[in-house]
Design a protein around this motif. Structure first.
Motif, mmCIF file in Angstrom:
data_model
loop_
_atom_site.group_PDB
_atom_site.id
_atom_site.type_symbol
_atom_site.label_atom_id
_atom_site.label_comp_id
_atom_site.label_asym_id
_atom_site.label_seq_id
_atom_site.Cartn_x
_atom_site.Cartn_y
_atom_site.Cartn_z
ATOM 1 N N THR A 1 0.818 -1.216 0.000
ATOM 2 C CA THR A 1 0.000 0.000 0.000
ATOM 3 C C THR A 1 0.848 1.262 0.000
ATOM 4 N N ARG A 2 2.062 1.194 0.531
ATOM 5 C CA ARG A 2 2.924 2.385 0.566
ATOM 6 C C ARG A 2 3.228 2.900 -0.833
ATOM 7 N N ARG A 3 3.092 2.043 -1.840
ATOM 8 C CA ARG A 3 3.350 2.449 -3.215
ATOM 9 C C ARG A 3 2.119 3.076 -3.869
ATOM 10 N N HIS A 4 0.974 2.939 -3.251
ATOM 11 C CA HIS A 4 -0.259 3.415 -3.867
ATOM 12 C C HIS A 4 -0.295 4.936 -3.945
ATOM 13 N N SER A 5 -0.948 5.418 -4.971
ATOM 14 C CA SER A 5 -0.964 6.859 -5.237
ATOM 15 C C SER A 5 -1.605 7.657 -4.114
ATOM 16 N N GLU A 6 -2.747 7.196 -3.600
ATOM 17 C CA GLU A 6 -3.418 7.967 -2.554
ATOM 18 C C GLU A 6 -2.659 7.903 -1.232
ATOM 19 N N TRP A 7 -2.000 6.776 -0.956
ATOM 20 C CA TRP A 7 -1.186 6.666 0.257
ATOM 21 C C TRP A 7 -0.070 7.709 0.239
#
Length: 222
Positions: A91-97
Motif C-alpha cells: 500500500t505504501r506504493r499506492h498513489s493515494e497513500w
C-alpha cells in the motif's frame, strides 16, 4: 399562520437547493480531478485538491518526497519502487497513500501561506482512479488507503487546526475481486463522516450510500 408556513416552506426549499448544489459541485470537482489525472498519462493514479484555485495542471509528487508540492492540486501515480516489498507494505506504493503521507501536510502549509494561518479549506477532495484499497490482509497492520483516509487525513488536519474541514472521496472503478473490500471500506468511511462518490455509478447523483459502491459501475479492467 399562512405567512409562517410560506416562510418555512421557502427556507426548506432553499436548504434543499443548497444541498443539491453542493452535491453537484462535488461531482463537478471530482470529475475535473479525474480529467486532470488522465492528462498525466497514468493508468492508476490519485489527485488531491484543496479549493481556492481552478483545477488545472497538478504538480506531480515524487515517491516519499514532499518538495515541490502545490497548495491546490497534486497528482501521484502508483509508484513502482523496488525497495518496497509487496504484501503488507504494498500500500505504501499506492498513489493515494503517497498523497496523504507525503503531500498533504506541506500542501496544507502552502495553502495557509496563501489564505492565512488561521484559515482552513472548507473541503478536502481526494480522487482515486481505483477505489481506495481496504485489503483484509493489510487492515490488521493499518496499511490500507481507506484507513489512511479515515485516520491519517483527520490527524493531519487537526494538527494544523483544520479538524472541521470535511473530506470528500471519489473513484471511477472497482475491480470485481475487491468488491466486498470496497463495500467494507465505504462503510468505514461512512461511519466516520466521509462522503464517497462513485463517478461511474450510472446515476445523476454520484454520491454513494455504500450499498451502491460495489454494486454499480463495477469494471473488470484496470
Amino acid at each position: 399562520m399562512a405567512s409562517r408556513f410560506i416562510w418555512f416552506l421557502g427556507s426548506l426549499l432553499a436548504l434543499l437547493f443548497c444541498l443539491i448544489a453542493e452535491t453537484e459541485t462535488a461531482n463537478d470537482t471530482l470529475e475535473k480531478m479525474q480529467i486532470a489525472g488522465r492528462k498525466m498519462l497514468s493508468k492508476q493514479f490519485a489527485v488531491l485538491h484543496l479549493p481556492g484555485k481552478n483545477i488545472g495542471g497538478c504538480s506531480r509528487i515524487k515517491f516519499n518526497n514532499p518538495e515541490g508540492v502545490d497548495a491546490h492540486c497534486n497528482f501521484a501515480p502508483v509508484f513502482e519502487e523496488r525497495n518496497e516489498t509487496k504484501e503488507e507494505n504494498e500500500t505504501r506504493r499506492h498513489s493515494e497513500w503517497q498523497l496523504i503521507h507525503t503531500a498533504l501536510k506541506p500542501m496544507l502549509e502552502e495553502w495557509k501561506k496563501k489564505y492565512g494561518e488561521k484559515k482552513c479549506p472548507e473541503k478536502l477532495y481526494l480522487y482515486t482512479f481505483n477505489a481506495p484499497d481496504y485489503d483484509r490482509n493489510r487492515t490488521a497492520y493499518n496499511l490500507t488507503c481507506t484507513q489512511a483516509i479515515v485516520y491519517k487525513i483527520p490527524k493531519i488536519l487537526k494538527e494544523d487546526g483544520c479538524d472541521r474541514t470535511s473530506i470528500v472521496v471519489g473513484f471511477s472503478q472497482v475491480r470485481n475481486h475487491y468488491k466486498n473490500d470496497t463495500l467494507n471500506g465505504c462503510e468505514l468511511m461512512k461511519e466516520n463522516g466521509i462522503i464517497e462518490y462513485n463517478l461511474n455509478n450510472g446515476r445523476s447523483n454520484k454520491e454513494d450510500h455504500c450499498r451502491l459502491v460495489a454494486e454499480i459501475g463495477v469494471q473488470n479492467t484496470g
